[in-house]
Motif scaffolding. Structure first.
Motif, mmCIF file in Angstrom:
data_model
loop_
_atom_site.group_PDB
_atom_site.id
_atom_site.type_symbol
_atom_site.label_atom_id
_atom_site.label_comp_id
_atom_site.label_asym_id
_atom_site.label_seq_id
_atom_site.Cartn_x
_atom_site.Cartn_y
_atom_site.Cartn_z
ATOM 1 N N ALA A 52 41.128 50.916 30.492
ATOM 2 C CA ALA A 52 39.902 51.597 30.921
ATOM 3 C C ALA A 52 40.229 52.990 31.453
ATOM 4 O O ALA A 52 41.292 53.197 32.043
ATOM 5 N N GLN A 53 39.335 53.909 31.224
ATOM 6 C CA GLN A 53 39.458 55.241 31.822
ATOM 7 C C GLN A 53 39.144 55.145 33.307
ATOM 8 O O GLN A 53 38.163 54.507 33.683
ATOM 9 N N ILE A 54 39.944 55.769 34.112
ATOM 10 C CA ILE A 54 39.640 55.769 35.552
ATOM 11 C C ILE A 54 38.515 56.776 35.793
ATOM 12 O O ILE A 54 38.570 57.911 35.324
ATOM 13 N N GLU A 55 37.501 56.315 36.500
ATOM 14 C CA GLU A 55 36.376 57.178 36.855
ATOM 15 C C GLU A 55 36.259 57.216 38.363
ATOM 16 O O GLU A 55 35.978 56.193 38.988
ATOM 17 N N ARG A 56 36.492 58.361 38.933
ATOM 18 C CA ARG A 56 36.314 58.534 40.380
ATOM 19 C C ARG A 56 36.975 57.419 41.190
ATOM 20 O O ARG A 56 36.381 56.808 42.077
ATOM 21 N N GLY A 57 38.234 57.136 40.837
ATOM 22 C CA GLY A 57 39.032 56.185 41.616
ATOM 23 C C GLY A 57 38.942 54.740 41.189
ATOM 24 O O GLY A 57 39.660 53.900 41.719
ATOM 25 N N TYR A 58 38.045 54.439 40.258
ATOM 26 C CA TYR A 58 37.884 53.051 39.826
ATOM 27 C C TYR A 58 38.119 52.915 38.325
ATOM 28 O O TYR A 58 37.679 53.768 37.539
ATOM 29 N N MET B 265 30.063 45.285 44.186
ATOM 30 C CA MET B 265 31.416 45.158 44.754
ATOM 31 C C MET B 265 31.887 46.499 45.306
ATOM 32 O O MET B 265 32.473 46.586 46.379
ATOM 33 N N LYS B 266 31.631 47.540 44.539
ATOM 34 C CA LYS B 266 32.090 48.869 44.998
ATOM 35 C C LYS B 266 31.323 49.305 46.251
ATOM 36 O O LYS B 266 31.892 49.889 47.160
ATOM 37 N N ASP B 267 30.033 48.998 46.288
ATOM 38 C CA ASP B 267 29.217 49.437 47.428
ATOM 39 C C ASP B 267 29.550 48.652 48.701
ATOM 40 O O ASP B 267 29.621 49.224 49.784
ATOM 41 N N ILE B 268 29.720 47.343 48.550
ATOM 42 C CA ILE B 268 29.906 46.507 49.747
ATOM 43 C C ILE B 268 31.385 46.339 50.106
ATOM 44 O O ILE B 268 31.766 46.427 51.258
ATOM 45 N N PHE B 269 32.195 46.074 49.102
ATOM 46 C CA PHE B 269 33.593 45.716 49.401
ATOM 47 C C PHE B 269 34.570 46.871 49.153
ATOM 48 O O PHE B 269 35.748 46.763 49.480
ATOM 49 N N ILE B 270 34.135 47.931 48.562
ATOM 50 C CA ILE B 270 34.873 49.188 48.361
ATOM 51 C C ILE B 270 36.085 49.057 47.435
ATOM 52 O O ILE B 270 36.215 49.769 46.444
ATOM 53 N N GLY B 271 36.994 48.152 47.761
ATOM 54 C CA GLY B 271 38.224 48.004 46.964
ATOM 55 C C GLY B 271 39.301 47.408 47.845
ATOM 56 O O GLY B 271 39.040 46.983 48.973
ATOM 57 N N GLY B 272 40.539 47.358 47.356
ATOM 58 C CA GLY B 272 41.665 46.880 48.159
ATOM 59 C C GLY B 272 41.404 45.510 48.754
ATOM 60 O O GLY B 272 41.063 44.555 48.061
ATOM 61 N N LYS B 273 41.531 45.432 50.076
ATOM 62 C CA LYS B 273 41.327 44.160 50.760
ATOM 63 C C LYS B 273 39.915 43.612 50.535
ATOM 64 O O LYS B 273 39.722 42.398 50.431
ATOM 65 N N GLY B 274 38.930 44.504 50.445
ATOM 66 C CA GLY B 274 37.551 44.058 50.231
ATOM 67 C C GLY B 274 37.421 43.296 48.920
ATOM 68 O O GLY B 274 36.818 42.214 48.867
ATOM 69 N N PHE B 275 38.004 43.831 47.864
ATOM 70 C CA PHE B 275 37.962 43.135 46.575
ATOM 71 C C PHE B 275 38.728 41.815 46.655
ATOM 72 O O PHE B 275 38.303 40.795 46.128
ATOM 73 N N GLY B 276 39.859 41.855 47.331
ATOM 74 C CA GLY B 276 40.669 40.644 47.458
ATOM 75 C C GLY B 276 39.892 39.524 48.136
ATOM 76 O O GLY B 276 39.897 38.377 47.683
ATOM 77 N N LEU B 277 39.202 39.867 49.218
ATOM 78 C CA LEU B 277 38.446 38.853 49.955
ATOM 79 C C LEU B 277 37.311 38.290 49.107
ATOM 80 O O LEU B 277 37.048 37.082 49.107
ATOM 81 N N TRP B 278 36.653 39.173 48.392
ATOM 82 C CA TRP B 278 35.504 38.743 47.585
ATOM 83 C C TRP B 278 35.957 37.800 46.465
ATOM 84 O O TRP B 278 35.369 36.739 46.234
ATOM 85 N N TYR B 279 37.020 38.148 45.786
ATOM 86 C CA TYR B 279 37.512 37.268 44.714
ATOM 87 C C TYR B 279 38.006 35.941 45.283
ATOM 88 O O TYR B 279 37.774 34.879 44.707
ATOM 89 N N LEU B 280 38.693 36.010 46.415
ATOM 90 C CA LEU B 280 39.215 34.769 46.998
ATOM 91 C C LEU B 280 38.063 33.866 47.445
ATOM 92 O O LEU B 280 38.103 32.651 47.246
ATOM 93 N N TRP B 281 37.057 34.467 48.045
ATOM 94 C CA TRP B 281 35.868 33.718 48.489
ATOM 95 C C TRP B 281 35.283 32.934 47.311
ATOM 96 O O TRP B 281 34.898 31.777 47.435
#
Ligand code: SF4
Lengths: 719, 65
Positions: free
Chosen positions: A23-29, A52-68
Motif C-alpha cells: 500500500a502507498q503510505i498516505e499521511r503516515g498510514y 480506528m484512526k480517529d479513536i485509536f490513532i495507531g501504535g498501542k491504540g491499534f494493538g489494544l483494539w485488535y487484542l480486544w
C-alpha cells in the motif's frame, strides 16, 4: 556468506505464502493490517478503518483494539487466540525529528495475565510500515519453530520453517539479517525481531528488535522488555520475524506538510547539538547518566529497594560506565535521531556462560540495567553489570524484572526463607555476583533454581510461602511487584506522587507513565494531593501519546530548550509538546491542539483500563502497592534513615518519636504513609474521571467518545 | 529563615546561592535557581547574596526515566 547462514538458506521450507501490492503510505498510514494465524497458516490483509484512526490513532491504540477483538475475558496468555500486535503509529518512520522510529507491542502477559504494552526502537516498525502495513497481528500457535518473512520490496509474506538455533538472540539477528539481505550494504534494510532461550523458560521473555550497525557490521538490539512478551512469542513457536524494505527516504511516510516537519526537526537538532554536552550528555553516556545523581539523591535502589544509595555505588557510576563504552560516535536506534543515546561495549569478553572467552558486542548498559542488575542486588561491579546485561539480552529476558527478581530472592535468602538447598547451592547473598550470574544462566537455559526464579516475584511469593514456609505478609511487603509486573529501578519511598506513578498504572510499575520523583520530592512542585493528582493525570496521558504515534520519550525531556527557563510549567517542556502537536498535524494533515493531544491519549488510556476490567483486573485492589515501595518495612531500614523518619514523625505525623521503640516508629510511619497513599488514590481516581473503585464513569467514557456498547457492558458490571 | 523548595532553613549573613545548595545537599549539576521569582545564573551563585525571608526555588533539570 557464513556456513551457518548457507545451511539456513538451504533448509528454508515455505509453509504459507501471501503476495500483495504494498500500500502507498498516505499521511503516515498504510491503511492496512497484516494478520497472520500461525495455527492454520492463514495470512490476510485487513483494512484499517477511519474510526480506528480517529479513536485509536495507531501504535498501542491499534494493538489494544485488535487484542480486544481477538480475546475473550477468560483467554490466557498461552491460549492460541492471544495475539501479539506490533504497530508503529502514524509518526513512526519520519527521519527528520529525533526519536521517531518506535513500535508498540501489545499482548496478554504471562506475568500479569492482563494487557501488556511495550515501546521499542530498532528498524522493524518503520520498515514494516513502509512495506505497506500499519499493524501486524499474530494469532495462533505453530507446532514447530517458524520464521515470518516480510519482503516489503517485493510484496511477499511467508511463514517458513528454517533450520536455526533460536537460543541466542544476538546470533540469530545477525544470521537472519545476512540471510534476508541481498548484499552486505543491503543489511541495513533488514530488521529482525527475535527472543532467546530465556523466553522459553521464564515468564519475563523480551523481544529484541534489531537495527543494523554499518560501522560494526552487526545487528544491534533494542528491547520490548516488559511483561513477558517474548515468552508469548516463543510459546507461539515464533523463532523470528524478519522484514526487508530497501526504499527508505525522508519522504517514505508521505506526510501532509514535509516542510513543517523539517523545520521542527532542524530546530530540535540544533538544540541537541548546542546543549546536550552540558545537559544530560545522552550522546556520551545515554541513560546511564542517571546513575550518579540517583545515588547522590538517595534514589538508587539498593538491596531490593531497602535503601537509596550505597558507598560502593561509585563502582558503577555514570563515569565508570561511560569509560567502558567503546563507541566514540553518537549512535541512534532509528535514522535521524540526533539524541543518539545508544551505547555499546565492543569486544567484551564474558567470563562465564556459553560465550565465555568470545568477543561480543554489548548494547548498553543503560540506567535500568546497572541499577537493577547491579545496585539493587548489591553488586557494584561494572564488569558484572555488562556481562549480565549481555546475557539477559541474548537469552531474551528482561533486565529490569531480572534485577528485581534476584534482589527479592537475595533478601529472602538473607532472611532464611530460602537456603542453599533450595537454590541448588547458590549462595544468593546481596553482592554475590558469581551466584547472581549463575542464576541468570539458569534462567536463560531453563536449569535448576532458574526455572523457579523466572516465574517472577508474584509467583515466587506464593511458592516460597506454600513450599518453604515463608511469611506471606512479609513477602508481600518486600516483593516489589504490582499487578504481577516487577518494579523498575527507582527508589520512590520519599515521593508519594511517584508511588502513584508506579502503582496507579494500566500495565504495572514501569516508569514510562510518569516519573515524578524530582518534581515531587526534591523540587517540591507537587505539595498538595490535588497537584500530585493533576500530575498523575497529565503525565500518564501525555506519555501515552508517544505510544500512539511511534515516538521515543527521550527527545521530549532529555534535552531542554532555552525557552524552558522562563516557562510557567517547565516540567512539561512546553516547547517540545508544541513540536509534537506540529509534527502530528504535519504528518496527518489534521489540526489538533495540545488539549486534543491529551484527549487522544485519554481515549486509549481509559479503553485500556476498561480492557483490564474485562479481563478481571483494573480495580482499586489491583492498584495496591507493596509497602517496601511506600516506606520502611524493617527496623533496619528505619534505622538507616532514622533522622529523616524521626523528623517526619514529628513534623508531618505529629507524633513525638522520643521514647518510642523502632518497631513502634515503623508501625506509626506505616499507618501514616498507607493512609496518604489511599488518599492519593481517591484524588487521582477523581481527576481521571473514575469512581472510588477505579472504574471509569460512564459519563466520562461518553465524553471521550468510547462508550461503545461492548465497553459500556463491561463497565456497567462494575458500577 | 528562608524557604528552599518549600522547606525552611536558617538564614545567615552573606548567605550565597552556592551555600544554600550545599546545605540542601543539592549536588546535581543542572539546577535552575530562582530567588524570589528571579532567575540567578549559575555564574553568579558564589556571589549572589540571598536575602532573609527569601523564597528560593532550586529546580532540578532532571528528566528521569
Ligand atoms: S533517543 Fe535513544 S532510544 Fe530514543 S530514538 Fe533516539 S537513539 Fe533511540
Amino acid at each position: 556468506m557464513s556456513g551457518v547462514v548457507e545451511k539456513m538458506r538451504a533448509s528454508r521450507k515455505v509453509l504459507a505464502e501471501y503476495n500483495y501490492e504494498p500500500a502507498q503510505i498516505e499521511r503516515g498510514y498504510a491503511g492496512k493490517t497484516l494478520y497472520i494465524n500461525l495455527s492454520n497458516k492463514n495470512i490476510i490483509s485487513k483494512d484499517v478503518t477511519q474510526q480506528m484512526k480517529d479513536i485509536f490513532i495507531g501504535g498501542k491504540g491499534f494493538g489494544l483494539w485488535y487484542l480486544w477483538n481477538a480475546v475473550k475475558p477468560d483467554t490466557k496468555w498461552n491460549d492460541p487466540e492471544n495475539e501479539i500486535i506490533i504497530s508503529p503509529g502514524p509518526i513512526s518512520g519520519i527521519t527528520q525529528y529525533p526519536g521517531s522510529g518506535k513500535s508498540l507491542v501489545v499482548t496478554l502477559s504471562p506475568l500479569t495475565d492482563s494487557i501488556m504494552d511495550s515501546n521499542v526502537g530498532g528498524f522493524f516498525g518503520p520498515y514494516f510500515k513502509f512495506s505497506g502495513w500499519d499493524a501486524l497481528e499474530i494469532q495462533g500457535k505453530a507446532d514447530k519453530d517458524v520464521v515470518v518473512f516480510i519482503d516489503g520490496d517485493n510484496g511477499r509474506v511467508t511463514i517458513e520453517e528454517v533450520d536455526l538455533d533460536p537460543s541466542a538472540s544476538h546470533l540469530l539477528s545477525d544470521q537472519l539479517t545476512e540471510l534476508m539481505a541481498e548484499s552486505e550494504q543491503g543489511r541495513k534494510n533488514v530488521s529482525v525481531v527475535s527472543s532467546g532461550s530465556g523466553a522459553e523458560h521464564t515468564r519475563i521473555g523480551v523481544l529484541n528488535f534489531s537495527f543494523y550497525d554499518l560501522r560494526r557490521k552487526a545487528a544491534r538490539l533494542k528491547q520490548a522488555g516488559r511483561g513477558g512478551i517474548g515468552t508469548v512469542f516463543r510459546d507461539k513457536k515464533l523463532a523470528a520475524l524478519v522484514v526487508k524494505f530497501s526504499g527508505l527516504s525522508g519522504k517514505s511516510n508521505n506526510p501532509a506538510d514535509p516542510a513543517k516537519i523539517a523545520r521542527t526537526g532542524v530546530k530540535i537538532t540544533r538544540e541537541i547539538n548546542k546543549f546536550d554536552d552540558t545537559q544530560f550528555r545522552m550522546r556520551q553516556i545515554g541513560t546511564a547518566n542517571l546513575m550518579t545523581p540517583m545515588n547522590d539523591y538517595d534514589l538508587l535502589p539498593v538491596h531490593n529497594f531497602k535503601y537509596g544509595s550505597h558507598k560502593d555505588a561509585v563502582g558503577i557510576s555514570s563515569e565508570v560506565l561511560r569509560s567502558r563504552f567503546t563507541q566514540k560516535m553518537p549512535d541512534g536506534c532509528w535514522v535521524g535521531c540526533a539524541l543518539s543515546c545508544c551505547k555499546a561495549v565492543d569486544d567484551f569478553v564474558p567470563k562465564t556462560g556459553p560465550f565465555k572467552g568470545e568477543k561480543v558486542i554489548v548494547d548498553g548498559p543503560e540506567y535500568e540495567n546497572a541499577a537493577g542488575l547491579g545496585a539493587n542486588c548489591g553488586i557494584f561491579d561494572a564488569d558484572y553489570v555488562i556481562e549480565a546485561n549481555f546475557y539477559c539480552d541474548t537469552y531474551g529476558i528482561d533486565t529490569i524484572s531480572t534485577g528485581t527478581i534476584i534482589a527479592f530472592i537475595m533478601e529472602c535468602y538473607e532472611k532464611g526463607i530460602v537456603n542453599k538447598k533450595i537454590t541448588g547451592g547458590l549462595e544468593l547473598n546481596f553482592g554475590n555476583a558469581e551466584a547472581a550470574m549463575e542464576l541468570i544462566h539458569q534462567m536463560g537455559q531453563g536449569r535448576g533454581f532458574g526455572n523457579i526464579a523466572g516465574q517472577g516475584v508474584r509467583r515466587l511469593k506464593k511458592i516460597f510461602a506454600e513450599e518453604y514456609g515463608g511469611d506471606p505478609a512479609f513477602m508481600q511487603d518486600i516483593g516489589m511487584e504490582n499487578k504481577g509486573l516487577e518494579y523498575s529501578q527507582y527508589q520512590a519511598k520519599e515521593s508519594l506522587a511517584q508511588q502513584g506513578g508506579y502503582a496507579l498504572t494500566n500495565k504495572g510499575p514501569q516508569h514510562d507513565e510518569a516519573w515524578l520523583i524530582f518534581m515531587d520530592m526534591v523540587n517540591n512542585q507537587l505539595p498538595t494531593f490535588e497537584k500530585k493528582a493533576e500530575a498523575l493525570h497529565y503525565f500518564p496521558m501525555f506519555r501515552t501519546w508517544f505510544g500512539l504515534q511511534g515516538l521515543c520519550k527521550l527527545p521530549w525531556n532529555d534535552i531542554i530548550p532555552e525557552s524552558n527557563a522562563t516557562s510557567e510549567s517547565p516540567e512539561k517542556i512546553p516547547e517540545h509538546v508544541q513540536n509534537y502537536v506540529d509534527i502530528f498535524n504535519a504528518v496527518t494533515g489534521k489540526s489538533i491542539d495540545q488539549d486534543e493531544m491529551i484527549r487522544q491519549s485519554e481515549r486509549v488510556y481509559n479503553f485500556q483500563r476498561v480492557f483490564n476490567l474485562r479481563m478481571g483486573f483494573g480495580t482499586r485492589k489491583h492498584d495496591a502497592a507493596p509497602y517496601r515501595g511506600l516506606g520502611p518495612v524493617t527496623e533496619e531500614e528505619y534505622e538507616s534513615r532514622q533522622e529523616r523518619y524521626d523528623k517526619q514523625l514529628k513534623e508531618d505525623v505529629g507524633i513525638n518519636p522520643e521514647g518510642m521503640s523502632t518497631a513502634e516508629k515503623v508501625a506509626a510511619m506505616r499507618s501514616y504513609r498507607q493512609g496518604r497513599y489511599e488518599t492519593l488514590i481517591d484524588v487521582v481516581y477523581k481527576r481521571r474521571g473514575w469512581n472510588e473503585n477505579g472504574v471509569p464513569k460512564l459519563e466520562h467514557l461518553k465524553e471521550l467518545g468510547i462508550d461503545f456498547p461492548e465497553v459500556v457492558e463491561v463497565v456497567k458490571k462494575h458500577l | 529563615m528562608i524557604t528552599v523548595n518549600g522547606k525552611q532553613i536558617e538564614w545567615e549573613e552573606n548567605l550565597t546561592v552556592d551555600r544554600v545548595l550545599k546545605t540542601m545537599n543539592y549536588s546535581f549539576p543542572k539546577i535552575v535557581v530562582r530567588v524570589n521569582g528571579k532567575v540567578v545564573e549559575q555564574k553568579m551563585w558564589s556571589a549572589y547574596k540571598v536575602p532573609n525571608d527569601a523564597e528560593v526555588q532550586a529546580h532540578h533539570l532532571i528528566a528521569g526515566g
